[in-house]
Design a protein around this motif. Sequence first.
Motif, PDB file in Angstrom:
ATOM      1  N   VAL A 120      57.566  10.085 -54.850  1.00  9.40           N
ATOM      2  CA  VAL A 120      56.537   9.417 -55.383  1.00  9.40           C
ATOM      3  C   VAL A 120      54.990  10.054 -54.975  1.00  9.40           C
ATOM      4  O   VAL A 120      54.191   9.769 -55.719  1.00  9.40           O
ATOM      5  CB  VAL A 120      56.306   7.989 -54.839  1.00  9.40           C
ATOM      6  CG1 VAL A 120      55.354   7.244 -54.127  1.00  9.40           C
ATOM      7  CG2 VAL A 120      56.726   7.046 -56.163  1.00  9.40           C
ATOM      8  N   ILE A 121      54.950  10.722 -53.789  1.00  2.73           N
ATOM      9  CA  ILE A 121      53.947  11.367 -53.352  1.00  2.73           C
ATOM     10  C   ILE A 121      53.583  12.327 -54.541  1.00  2.73           C
ATOM     11  O   ILE A 121      52.286  12.527 -54.696  1.00  2.73           O
ATOM     12  CB  ILE A 121      53.714  11.961 -51.980  1.00  2.73           C
ATOM     13  CG1 ILE A 121      53.834  10.577 -51.125  1.00  2.73           C
ATOM     14  CG2 ILE A 121      52.969  12.951 -51.654  1.00  2.73           C
ATOM     15  CD1 ILE A 121      53.949  11.258 -49.474  1.00  2.73           C
ATOM     16  N   ASP A 122      54.382  13.098 -54.774  1.00  2.00           N
ATOM     17  CA  ASP A 122      54.229  14.082 -55.887  1.00  2.00           C
ATOM     18  C   ASP A 122      53.622  13.655 -57.154  1.00  2.00           C
ATOM     19  O   ASP A 122      52.924  14.209 -57.913  1.00  2.00           O
ATOM     20  CB  ASP A 122      55.623  14.786 -56.106  1.00  2.00           C
ATOM     21  CG  ASP A 122      56.181  15.913 -55.233  1.00  2.00           C
ATOM     22  OD1 ASP A 122      55.079  16.217 -54.040  1.00  2.00           O
ATOM     23  OD2 ASP A 122      57.203  16.288 -55.084  1.00  2.00           O
ATOM     24  N   ARG A 123      54.424  12.437 -57.700  1.00  3.58           N
ATOM     25  CA  ARG A 123      53.798  11.776 -58.817  1.00  3.58           C
ATOM     26  C   ARG A 123      52.277  11.172 -58.598  1.00  3.58           C
ATOM     27  O   ARG A 123      51.632  11.465 -59.676  1.00  3.58           O
ATOM     28  CB  ARG A 123      54.873  10.642 -59.381  1.00  3.58           C
ATOM     29  CG  ARG A 123      55.988  11.189 -59.676  1.00  3.58           C
ATOM     30  CD  ARG A 123      57.197  10.201 -60.188  1.00  3.58           C
ATOM     31  NE  ARG A 123      58.223  10.788 -60.550  1.00  3.58           N
ATOM     32  CZ  ARG A 123      59.095  10.565 -61.648  1.00  3.58           C
ATOM     33  NH1 ARG A 123      58.972   9.593 -62.054  1.00  3.58           N
ATOM     34  NH2 ARG A 123      60.229  11.014 -61.768  1.00  3.58           N
ATOM     35  N   ALA A 124      52.239  10.663 -57.565  1.00  5.49           N
ATOM     36  CA  ALA A 124      50.736  10.401 -57.073  1.00  5.49           C
ATOM     37  C   ALA A 124      49.786  11.212 -57.230  1.00  5.49           C
ATOM     38  O   ALA A 124      48.624  11.291 -57.861  1.00  5.49           O
ATOM     39  CB  ALA A 124      50.788   9.420 -55.727  1.00  5.49           C
ATOM     40  N   ALA A 125      50.021  12.483 -56.677  1.00  5.77           N
ATOM     41  CA  ALA A 125      49.158  13.602 -56.564  1.00  5.77           C
ATOM     42  C   ALA A 125      48.901  14.143 -58.137  1.00  5.77           C
ATOM     43  O   ALA A 125      47.642  14.649 -58.363  1.00  5.77           O
ATOM     44  CB  ALA A 125      49.792  14.737 -55.742  1.00  5.77           C
ATOM     45  N   ALA A 126      49.896  14.125 -58.968  1.00  3.75           N
ATOM     46  CA  ALA A 126      49.888  14.496 -60.316  1.00  3.75           C
ATOM     47  C   ALA A 126      48.842  13.662 -61.200  1.00  3.75           C
ATOM     48  O   ALA A 126      48.288  14.159 -62.182  1.00  3.75           O
ATOM     49  CB  ALA A 126      51.152  14.647 -61.096  1.00  3.75           C
ATOM     50  N   THR A 127      48.396  12.345 -60.630  1.00  2.02           N
ATOM     51  CA  THR A 127      47.712  11.554 -61.436  1.00  2.02           C
ATOM     52  C   THR A 127      46.175  11.999 -61.145  1.00  2.02           C
ATOM     53  O   THR A 127      45.161  11.684 -61.813  1.00  2.02           O
ATOM     54  CB  THR A 127      47.718  10.070 -61.038  1.00  2.02           C
ATOM     55  OG1 THR A 127      47.301   9.874 -59.508  1.00  2.02           O
ATOM     56  CG2 THR A 127      49.324   9.713 -61.343  1.00  2.02           C
ATOM     57  N   GLY A 128      46.026  12.930 -59.976  1.00  6.24           N
ATOM     58  CA  GLY A 128      44.483  13.419 -59.648  1.00  6.24           C
ATOM     59  C   GLY A 128      44.267  12.398 -58.570  1.00  6.24           C
ATOM     60  O   GLY A 128      42.879  12.635 -58.293  1.00  6.24           O
TER      61      GLY A 128
END
Length: 174
Positions: A120-128
């Motif tokens: 989820v951290i990876d997905r959050a980071a991908a949102t900018g």
Amino acid sequence: MSPSAEPSPAAVRLVDVSDAVLEQLLTVAIQDADADEVTPPLGSAAGWNSERISWFREYHHAAAGLDSPARQKSWAISADGELAGSIRLKRTGADSLETGIWLGRGFRGHGIARAALGLVIDRAAATGAEVLEADTTAGNTAALALLRSAGAELVEGQAAGDATVPVKARIRLR
């Protein structure tokens, strides 16, 4: 080489919550988690009641994406192909997201939450987004350890002696 006494970590994936997955996830929640760990207090009866079950279904239907009206996305957590719990992201500001997680009791203590939080951290980071936040309480030592292991800074309530004191954690994403 002798076999390790440590079990190998589970293969953890985030699964979109379809109607079929939602019913399986609800079964895990009812059979293996306290209602207070998964839903807000609802209804006149304690524990899993019809109001909490309805809320659970409505919540996951509404949490269809960060750009949906609910501004949040939930996933089922799969560990070695078995549903173990749920994790979410919610937009809370222009550059911030919030996460929350629950696991069934039988899945706790096996590194599943850590792996799911990493995904989820990876997905959050991908949102900018710049920061990922999480709320817990001073008495939830497992959640505090999980958040610290992900590099979270505890910004409120961390020194409290009262287990019910709210704690806010912040993870810098960039």
